[in-house]
Design a protein around this motif. Sequence first.
Motif, PDB file in Angstrom:
ATOM      1  N   ASP A  43       0.853  -1.188   0.000  1.00  0.00           N
ATOM      2  CA  ASP A  43       0.000   0.000   0.000  1.00  0.00           C
ATOM      3  C   ASP A  43       0.892   1.242   0.000  1.00  0.00           C
ATOM      4  O   ASP A  43       2.119   1.153   0.022  1.00  0.00           O
ATOM      5  N   SER A  44       0.300   2.407  -0.048  1.00  0.00           N
ATOM      6  CA  SER A  44       1.070   3.645  -0.167  1.00  0.00           C
ATOM      7  C   SER A  44       1.998   3.872   1.021  1.00  0.00           C
ATOM      8  O   SER A  44       3.114   4.378   0.864  1.00  0.00           O
ATOM      9  N   LEU A  45       1.562   3.483   2.220  1.00  0.00           N
ATOM     10  CA  LEU A  45       2.399   3.654   3.400  1.00  0.00           C
ATOM     11  C   LEU A  45       3.635   2.768   3.311  1.00  0.00           C
ATOM     12  O   LEU A  45       4.754   3.188   3.623  1.00  0.00           O
ATOM     13  N   GLN A  46       3.447   1.523   2.874  1.00  0.00           N
ATOM     14  CA  GLN A  46       4.569   0.600   2.741  1.00  0.00           C
ATOM     15  C   GLN A  46       5.524   1.048   1.633  1.00  0.00           C
ATOM     16  O   GLN A  46       6.744   0.901   1.756  1.00  0.00           O
ATOM     17  N   GLU A  47       4.970   1.604   0.558  1.00  0.00           N
ATOM     18  CA  GLU A  47       5.819   2.130  -0.505  1.00  0.00           C
ATOM     19  C   GLU A  47       6.665   3.305   0.013  1.00  0.00           C
ATOM     20  O   GLU A  47       7.821   3.484  -0.373  1.00  0.00           O
ATOM     21  N   THR A  48       6.065   4.092   0.910  1.00  0.00           N
ATOM     22  CA  THR A  48       6.790   5.203   1.522  1.00  0.00           C
ATOM     23  C   THR A  48       7.962   4.680   2.351  1.00  0.00           C
ATOM     24  O   THR A  48       9.071   5.224   2.315  1.00  0.00           O
ATOM     25  N   LEU A  49       7.718   3.615   3.091  1.00  0.00           N
ATOM     26  CA  LEU A  49       8.777   2.990   3.898  1.00  0.00           C
ATOM     27  C   LEU A  49       9.917   2.497   3.002  1.00  0.00           C
ATOM     28  O   LEU A  49      11.097   2.676   3.317  1.00  0.00           O
ATOM     29  N   VAL A  50       9.552   1.865   1.886  1.00  0.00           N
ATOM     30  CA  VAL A  50      10.549   1.348   0.936  1.00  0.00           C
ATOM     31  C   VAL A  50      11.426   2.481   0.426  1.00  0.00           C
ATOM     32  O   VAL A  50      12.656   2.351   0.352  1.00  0.00           O
ATOM     33  N   LYS A  51      10.799   3.590   0.112  1.00  0.00           N
ATOM     34  CA  LYS A  51      11.525   4.726  -0.452  1.00  0.00           C
ATOM     35  C   LYS A  51      12.404   5.416   0.588  1.00  0.00           C
ATOM     36  O   LYS A  51      13.591   5.665   0.362  1.00  0.00           O
ATOM     37  N   ILE A  52      11.844   5.732   1.727  1.00  0.00           N
ATOM     38  CA  ILE A  52      12.570   6.479   2.761  1.00  0.00           C
ATOM     39  C   ILE A  52      13.754   5.692   3.300  1.00  0.00           C
ATOM     40  O   ILE A  52      14.842   6.242   3.499  1.00  0.00           O
ATOM     41  N   PHE A  53      13.551   4.397   3.526  1.00  0.00           N
ATOM     42  CA  PHE A  53      14.607   3.589   4.137  1.00  0.00           C
ATOM     43  C   PHE A  53      15.392   2.766   3.112  1.00  0.00           C
ATOM     44  O   PHE A  53      16.191   1.914   3.488  1.00  0.00           O
ATOM     45  N   ALA A  54      15.162   3.049   1.833  1.00  0.00           N
ATOM     46  CA  ALA A  54      15.917   2.392   0.758  1.00  0.00           C
ATOM     47  C   ALA A  54      15.991   0.879   0.965  1.00  0.00           C
ATOM     48  O   ALA A  54      17.067   0.273   0.947  1.00  0.00           O
ATOM     49  N   ILE A  55      14.833   0.272   1.146  1.00  0.00           N
ATOM     50  CA  ILE A  55      14.769  -1.171   1.371  1.00  0.00           C
ATOM     51  C   ILE A  55      15.135  -1.900   0.078  1.00  0.00           C
ATOM     52  O   ILE A  55      14.557  -1.643  -0.975  1.00  0.00           O
ATOM     53  N   SER A  56      16.075  -2.809   0.191  1.00  0.00           N
ATOM     54  CA  SER A  56      16.565  -3.539  -0.973  1.00  0.00           C
ATOM     55  C   SER A  56      15.493  -4.461  -1.546  1.00  0.00           C
ATOM     56  O   SER A  56      14.763  -5.129  -0.806  1.00  0.00           O
ATOM     57  N   ALA A  57      15.413  -4.501  -2.871  1.00  0.00           N
ATOM     58  CA  ALA A  57      14.402  -5.324  -3.548  1.00  0.00           C
ATOM     59  C   ALA A  57      14.541  -6.803  -3.207  1.00  0.00           C
ATOM     60  O   ALA A  57      13.540  -7.507  -3.051  1.00  0.00           O
ATOM     61  N   SER A  86      10.906   5.206  14.651  1.00  0.00           N
ATOM     62  CA  SER A  86      10.826   5.731  16.018  1.00  0.00           C
ATOM     63  C   SER A  86      11.670   6.994  16.179  1.00  0.00           C
ATOM     64  O   SER A  86      11.234   7.973  16.800  1.00  0.00           O
ATOM     65  N   LYS A  87      12.866   6.981  15.602  1.00  0.00           N
ATOM     66  CA  LYS A  87      13.742   8.147  15.693  1.00  0.00           C
ATOM     67  C   LYS A  87      13.148   9.339  14.951  1.00  0.00           C
ATOM     68  O   LYS A  87      13.219  10.478  15.425  1.00  0.00           O
ATOM     69  N   MET A  88      12.552   9.075  13.795  1.00  0.00           N
ATOM     70  CA  MET A  88      11.942  10.163  13.023  1.00  0.00           C
ATOM     71  C   MET A  88      10.735  10.743  13.752  1.00  0.00           C
ATOM     72  O   MET A  88      10.484  11.949  13.701  1.00  0.00           O
ATOM     73  N   GLU A  89       9.986   9.906  14.439  1.00  0.00           N
ATOM     74  CA  GLU A  89       8.845  10.392  15.207  1.00  0.00           C
ATOM     75  C   GLU A  89       9.309  11.291  16.350  1.00  0.00           C
ATOM     76  O   GLU A  89       8.716  12.332  16.617  1.00  0.00           O
ATOM     77  N   LEU A  90      10.384  10.880  17.027  1.00  0.00           N
ATOM     78  CA  LEU A  90      10.925  11.682  18.122  1.00  0.00           C
ATOM     79  C   LEU A  90      11.431  13.034  17.615  1.00  0.00           C
ATOM     80  O   LEU A  90      11.332  14.048  18.310  1.00  0.00           O
ATOM     81  N   ALA A  91      11.967  13.009  16.403  1.00  0.00           N
ATOM     82  CA  ALA A  91      12.497  14.240  15.814  1.00  0.00           C
ATOM     83  C   ALA A  91      11.407  15.030  15.083  1.00  0.00           C
ATOM     84  O   ALA A  91      11.683  16.083  14.505  1.00  0.00           O
ATOM     85  N   SER A  92      10.183  14.512  15.110  1.00  0.00           N
ATOM     86  CA  SER A  92       9.026  15.150  14.440  1.00  0.00           C
ATOM     87  C   SER A  92       9.245  15.300  12.935  1.00  0.00           C
ATOM     88  O   SER A  92       8.762  16.251  12.316  1.00  0.00           O
ATOM     89  N   THR A  93       9.980  14.356  12.350  1.00  0.00           N
ATOM     90  CA  THR A  93      10.207  14.392  10.903  1.00  0.00           C
ATOM     91  C   THR A  93       9.399  13.322  10.168  1.00  0.00           C
ATOM     92  O   THR A  93       9.456  13.244   8.946  1.00  0.00           O
ATOM     93  N   TRP A  94       8.675  12.488  10.927  1.00  0.00           N
ATOM     94  CA  TRP A  94       7.786  11.502  10.299  1.00  0.00           C
ATOM     95  C   TRP A  94       6.418  12.153  10.148  1.00  0.00           C
ATOM     96  O   TRP A  94       5.698  12.350  11.125  1.00  0.00           O
ATOM     97  N   THR A  95       6.044  12.485   8.930  1.00  0.00           N
ATOM     98  CA  THR A  95       4.811  13.248   8.692  1.00  0.00           C
ATOM     99  C   THR A  95       3.680  12.406   8.106  1.00  0.00           C
ATOM    100  O   THR A  95       2.649  12.943   7.725  1.00  0.00           O
ATOM    101  N   TRP A  96       3.881  11.107   8.007  1.00  0.00           N
ATOM    102  CA  TRP A  96       2.865  10.226   7.455  1.00  0.00           C
ATOM    103  C   TRP A  96       2.177   9.455   8.570  1.00  0.00           C
ATOM    104  O   TRP A  96       2.537   9.576   9.740  1.00  0.00           O
ATOM    105  N   LYS A  97       1.209   8.666   8.204  1.00  0.00           N
ATOM    106  CA  LYS A  97       0.538   7.811   9.172  1.00  0.00           C
ATOM    107  C   LYS A  97       1.569   6.897   9.826  1.00  0.00           C
ATOM    108  O   LYS A  97       2.441   6.360   9.160  1.00  0.00           O
ATOM    109  N   LYS A  98       1.432   6.727  11.130  1.00  0.00           N
ATOM    110  CA  LYS A  98       2.381   5.882  11.846  1.00  0.00           C
ATOM    111  C   LYS A  98       2.180   4.419  11.460  1.00  0.00           C
ATOM    112  O   LYS A  98       1.097   3.874  11.619  1.00  0.00           O
ATOM    113  N   PRO A  99       3.234   3.744  10.971  1.00  0.00           N
ATOM    114  CA  PRO A  99       3.084   2.330  10.592  1.00  0.00           C
ATOM    115  C   PRO A  99       3.118   1.428  11.820  1.00  0.00           C
ATOM    116  O   PRO A  99       3.796   1.729  12.805  1.00  0.00           O
ATOM    117  N   THR A 100       2.397   0.342  11.757  1.00  0.00           N
ATOM    118  CA  THR A 100       2.476  -0.672  12.804  1.00  0.00           C
ATOM    119  C   THR A 100       3.648  -1.588  12.477  1.00  0.00           C
ATOM    120  O   THR A 100       4.205  -1.547  11.373  1.00  0.00           O
TER     121      THR A 100
END
Length: 224
Positions: A43-57, A86-100
């Motif tokens: 979904d869009s949230l998971q795609e965001t995670l892939v992009k931000i954290f450069a998850i390997s294919a 978690s670190k991005m949330e503490l730094a207030s730089t995570w602006t998307w829905k919080k992933p579980t």
Amino acid sequence: MNPKSSAGSIYTKSSRSGSAASFAASDTVEAVTSGFKSAVKLDSLQETLVKIFAISAHLMQREKVADLRVTYAKYMDIQRVIEGVSKMELASTWTWKKPTVQDIVEVYMSRSGYFNRSHKFFPRAHIIPGMEAWLENKDGAPTEAEAWGDNKPSFKNLSDMLDLYESPSKKKVTKGKKKKQVEPSFHSEEEVVKGKGKGKAKAKKAGGGSRKKAGPRKSRQNDD
């Protein structure tokens, strides 16, 4: 709105909107949807995670028979992303829905695979000499024979080996507790009296006996 499938399954990829829409991860998703056990749709949230954290294919691939080292690499990367969010949330730089945790896990593997195997066994792998180094597969890592002996790499064998290595430690703890229970017998009599009521009773009894003996002596002196 991003519709979800039943609990425990991969979310259905839907049209993206808002902040998440700026990350076009469709190329990455497409790269991991062929030649696998099943198509992986994010979904869009998971795609965001892939992009931000450069998850390997290759860590998002779903093989029918997963290599244990690859599964370990997936497990470690899941921890990296969880910590990163978690670190991005503490730094207030995570602006998307919080992933579980499940949102993150299902980018890599099934929920059941993570909680019933990876999360259950990998944190304890260090108990077995050389196992953690073998799983990390870095330069100078132990050979399969050195880490596994006559066993073949599998979660079942890993579970059996963990049971063998953990059992002796449990016995040592039990023996240690028994020794601690016996320790008071080596203490001085004064310490035992302070610690237990029976000791006080013995002390009183001993004192009473000495007073009884003193009585007859006094009477004999009066008679004289």
